[in-house]
Design a protein around this motif. Structure first.
Motif, PDB file in Angstrom:
ATOM      1  N   HIS A 242       0.554  -1.169   0.001  1.00 59.76           N
ATOM      2  CA  HIS A 242       0.380   0.075  -0.353  1.00 59.76           C
ATOM      3  C   HIS A 242       0.847   1.167  -0.191  1.00 59.76           C
TER       4      HIS A 242
ATOM      5  N   THR B 136      -5.514   5.029   2.359  1.00 62.88           N
ATOM      6  CA  THR B 136      -6.408   5.465   2.997  1.00 62.88           C
ATOM      7  C   THR B 136      -7.751   5.703   2.602  1.00 62.88           C
TER       8      THR B 136
ATOM      9  N   TYR C 215     -11.859   5.946   1.802  1.00 64.62           N
ATOM     10  CA  TYR C 215     -13.078   6.301   2.251  1.00 64.62           C
ATOM     11  C   TYR C 215     -14.606   6.478   1.600  1.00 64.62           C
TER      12      TYR C 215
ATOM     13  N   ASN D 147     -10.922   9.125   7.853  1.00 61.78           N
ATOM     14  CA  ASN D 147     -10.597   8.331   8.359  1.00 61.78           C
ATOM     15  C   ASN D 147     -11.257   6.750   9.145  1.00 61.78           C
TER      16      ASN D 147
ATOM     17  N   LYS E 106     -14.791   2.136   5.195  1.00 56.41           N
ATOM     18  CA  LYS E 106     -13.866   2.071   4.585  1.00 56.41           C
ATOM     19  C   LYS E 106     -13.167   0.403   5.365  1.00 56.41           C
ATOM     20  N   THR E 107     -13.762  -0.503   5.725  1.00 55.80           N
ATOM     21  CA  THR E 107     -13.647  -1.781   6.482  1.00 55.80           C
ATOM     22  C   THR E 107     -14.386  -2.883   5.631  1.00 55.80           C
TER      23      THR E 107
ATOM     24  N   ASN F  98     -12.600  -2.873   2.821  1.00 53.51           N
ATOM     25  CA  ASN F  98     -12.542  -1.424   0.882  1.00 53.51           C
ATOM     26  C   ASN F  98     -10.933  -1.192   1.127  1.00 53.51           C
ATOM     27  N   GLU F  99      -9.618  -2.749   2.088  1.00 55.84           N
ATOM     28  CA  GLU F  99      -9.001  -1.358   2.622  1.00 55.84           C
ATOM     29  C   GLU F  99      -7.429  -1.974   1.753  1.00 55.84           C
TER      30      GLU F  99
ATOM     31  N   ARG G 162      -8.338  -5.696  -0.477  1.00 57.64           N
ATOM     32  CA  ARG G 162      -8.377  -5.155  -1.737  1.00 57.64           C
ATOM     33  C   ARG G 162      -7.064  -5.111  -2.383  1.00 57.64           C
TER      34      ARG G 162
ATOM     35  N   ASP H 225      -5.925   5.621  11.946  1.00 54.38           N
ATOM     36  CA  ASP H 225      -5.117   6.004  10.594  1.00 54.38           C
ATOM     37  C   ASP H 225      -5.319   7.287  10.396  1.00 54.38           C
TER      38      ASP H 225
END
Length: 328
Positions: A45, A72, A74, A87, A92-93, A95-96, A101, A267
């Motif tokens: 990442h 990060t 959103y 953040n 987001k959970t 889809n990180e 992902r 984050d």
């Protein structure tokens, strides 16, 4: 393994040919079972690359642009996003990037336009690939409200801990780094000593006096008890490193009587990412990179960070970067 090249599936999609991707301490934690990632997901990442294709709705990027990945993600529409706390996005959970992902350890990557930042003119790939770690550092130091008169103790002299020391010193604070591993202690010391005006010191465990630091940053994520001992009265403790297995027992009465503050920054908020890019452009970051490893020699990269199934307590590298130019 071989994967199909990703394609634009939405109007705001962008396909990036990856150039470099850094191995993060979180990646190492995943490989050692300290942090969860879905099986089969492409990791990575911290990355820089070049745009090769854009969706029909993309207006700020075009093929040939050099870009830095902001991983990060959103949604911009949920309860927290509408309040500016991107953040803590509720979506987001799941889809990180590099966790659940597909991420950057591949020839190509697909990402939405708003998560790609242009590389400033004159910024090297080595600086650009470290912009994301700089965002993490800024997030934690700003959450701690760092001051020029702070006495800062950084627990962990790996890449993130060393960057914390560099940036804290940039803000004018006096900094000491505590690192147990001999290789990383020497590497952190050499890197910081080469930075003009940097006065940060690198120490062995036990060399920093108890209750002497107004700000303690646990860059490892499992040294909170040690941070507790080093924090001065009215001190702040930042828990920064990711370690799902770490626990910590404290006496609440001592927290109260000593006036301590324990800080979890989460984050970084993506609103600071451009500032992190600007700062990374002005800092001498390339000396932190100890290895540039082609992706077809990934086993060498894992050995350098102690995540190859060998002696996990020993390091042979500082910041390890995967070169992806030939992977596309």
């Amino acid at each position: 393994m071989e994967r199909q090249r990703p394609v634009c599936a939405a109007p705001d999609d962008v396909i990036v040919r990856m150039t470099q991707a850094g191995i993060c301490g979180t990646d190492r934690g995943v490989l050692l079972g300290k942090f969860h990632a879905d099986a089969g997901v492409v990791m990575g990442h911290e990355a820089v690359g070049e745009v090769v294709e854009t969706g029909a709705g993309v207006t700020t990027l075009q093929p040939g642009d050099r870009v830095i990945i902001n991983p990060t993600l959103y949604c911009g529409l949920c309860h927290w996003c509408r309040r500016g706390a991107l953040n803590f996005c509720l979506n987001k959970t799941g889809n990180e990037i590099g966790i659940d992902r597909d991420g950057a350890f591949a020839g190509f990557m697909r990402l939405e336009e708003r998560f790609l930042h242009l590389v400033p003119e004159g910024m090297s790939d080595d600086q650009a690939v470290l912009a994301e770690p700089i965002a993490c550092v800024l997030n934690n130091l700003e959450a701690a409200a760092i001051r020029p008169d702070d006495e800062v103790a950084v627990l962990g002299g790996g890449p993130i801990g060393t960057l914390v020391a560099l940036v804290a010193g940039h803000f004018g604070a006096a900094v000491r780094v505590v690192e147990i591993d001999p290789y990383r202690r020497a590497a952190a010391e050499a890197f910081l000593a080469a930075v003009p005006g940097c006065t940060a010191r690198v120490e062995e465990p036990g060399a920093v006096a108890a209750r002497s630091a107004s700000l303690v940053v646990d860059s490892v994520g499992s040294l909170s008890a040690e941070a507790w001992e080093l924090a001065a009265n009215l001190g702040r403790i930042v828990v920064m490193g990711f370690n799902d297995r770490a626990t910590w027992t404290m006496r609440p009465l001592e927290l109260l009587q000593r006036g301590l503050r324990v800080i979890g920054a989460g984050d970084y908020n993506s609103l600071l990412f451009d500032r992190a890019v600007d700062l990374a452009r002005r800092l001498p970051l390339s000396g932190l990179i100890s290895h540039h490893v082609p992706i077809d020699r990934f086993d060498e990269a894992l050995a350098a960070i102690g995540a190859d199934g060998g002696d996990h307590g020993r390091y042979a590298g500082m910041k390890v970067v995967i070169d992806l130019r030939d992977a596309a």
